[in-house]
Design an enzyme around this catalytic site. Structure first.
Site, PDB file in Angstrom:
ATOM      1  N   VAL A 169       4.510  -2.823 -25.415  1.00 58.04           N
ATOM      2  CA  VAL A 169       5.679  -3.699 -25.374  1.00 58.04           C
ATOM      3  C   VAL A 169       5.882  -4.481 -26.661  1.00 58.04           C
ATOM      4  CG1 VAL A 169       5.561  -3.919 -22.868  1.00 58.04           C
ATOM      5  CG2 VAL A 169       4.356  -5.590 -24.311  1.00 58.04           C
ATOM      6  N   ASP A 170       4.905  -4.446 -27.569  1.00 53.82           N
ATOM      7  CA  ASP A 170       5.051  -5.157 -28.843  1.00 53.82           C
ATOM      8  C   ASP A 170       4.636  -4.240 -29.987  1.00 53.82           C
ATOM      9  OD1 ASP A 170       5.632  -7.172 -30.633  1.00 53.82           O
ATOM     10  OD2 ASP A 170       3.699  -8.181 -30.395  1.00 53.82           O
ATOM     11  N   LEU A 171       5.217  -3.066 -30.024  1.00 52.91           N
ATOM     12  CA  LEU A 171       4.881  -2.103 -31.072  1.00 52.91           C
ATOM     13  C   LEU A 171       5.518  -2.561 -32.380  1.00 52.91           C
ATOM     14  CD1 LEU A 171       3.438   0.546 -31.692  1.00 52.91           C
ATOM     15  CD2 LEU A 171       5.572   1.739 -31.194  1.00 52.91           C
ATOM     16  N   ASN A 175       0.603  -4.263 -35.526  1.00 59.27           N
ATOM     17  CA  ASN A 175      -0.270  -3.786 -34.454  1.00 59.27           C
ATOM     18  C   ASN A 175      -0.720  -2.350 -34.658  1.00 59.27           C
ATOM     19  OD1 ASN A 175      -0.343  -6.189 -33.072  1.00 59.27           O
ATOM     20  ND2 ASN A 175       1.413  -5.725 -31.780  1.00 59.27           N
ATOM     21  N   ARG A 207      11.723  -0.503 -31.607  1.00 64.63           N
ATOM     22  CA  ARG A 207      11.090  -1.793 -31.912  1.00 64.63           C
ATOM     23  C   ARG A 207      10.262  -1.681 -33.193  1.00 64.63           C
ATOM     24  NH1 ARG A 207      10.098  -6.312 -28.701  1.00 64.63           N
ATOM     25  NH2 ARG A 207       8.448  -7.684 -29.488  1.00 64.63           N
TER      26      ARG A 207
END
Length: 236
Positions: A169-171, A175, A207
């Site tokens: 969900v936070d690519l 990261n 994203r």
């Protein structure tokens, strides 16, 4: 993967191969500072610390100690407290188990060590310990001189994770880590989950594209290389 971890009554879930004397103190920066065992700090919210595991009898390893921190509007009310709904539903325990599942499948994620949750009435605080990847650099810091082949490997690696069902969900470009052998690694699985194939895959990639735009003057070309690698398949 639950059978490979031990749940301690102090709210600690840890690798069964780790020493049994693991303590809640290990999740405190003061513990490592008192032993002169803090070797660095990662950028980003939460100020993850790099700590020398030799201070607790584990040789030849550096760990990442990451406290869970809120962002956005929620941080105005509490930076590090979350609503308690049970230990197994805590962010730390869920991330540890997900990371362990992916690691057991041979996917490139750091090996998890332990997770800690501390309940206080209706809320809790939490932290996570994982093994640090020696010499790793964030993709964001490599984009200025990244060649297309490296970016294609990024895409191929993401394809592997997507085929395993991971919705990150936070690519973003921080990261994704690159080790000196040019292997691609994925970190920070907080709030991520395993899902059936769907539109979330393209949302992940979009994203990442928005993130790369912040760090690269050639973002369009960079994402084209990532897309080529993604379409080509997933290397072993």
């Amino acid at each position: 993967m639950g059978k490979d971890f031990i749940l301690h009554d102090a709210g600690i879930l840890w690798d069964a191969e780790r020493p049994p004397q693991i303590s809640p103190a290990w999740f405190s920066s003061a513990f490592w500072k008192a032993r002169d065992a803090i070797t660095g700090q990662a950028p980003g919210r939460g100020a993850s610390l790099f700590v020398d595991a030799a201070a607790v009898g584990v040789a030849d390893e550096t760990w990442v100690l990451r406290p869970y921190r809120r962002g956005g509007q929620a941080a105005r009310f509490s930076e590090d407290h979350y609503l308690w709904t049970g230990a197994e539903r805590s962010r730390a325990f869920r991330e540890l188990r997900l990371t362990a599942t992916l690691h057991a499948q041979g996917l490139p994620v750091p090996r998890p060590v332990a997770a800690w949750v501390h309940r206080h009435r209706i809320s809790y605080r939490a932290a996570l310990l994982t093994v640090k990847l020696p010499g790793a650099r964030a993709l964001a810091d490599c984009l200025a001189d990244a060649d297309p082949a490296l970016l294609e490997r990024v895409g191929a690696t993401l394809r592997r994770f997507h085929e395993a069902g991971l919705d990150h969900v936070d690519l973003n470009a921080r990261n994704l880590l690159i080790t000196p052998d040019e292997r691609i690694w994925l970190i920070d699985l907080d709030r991520c989950r395993l899902r059936r194939p769907g539109g979330w895959r393209q949302r992940n990639l979009k994203r990442l594209g928005r993130s790369i735009e912040k760090f690269s003057s050639a973002a369009t070309d960079d994402m084209a290389a990532v897309a080529r690698g993604y379409r080509a398949g997933s290397p072993a």
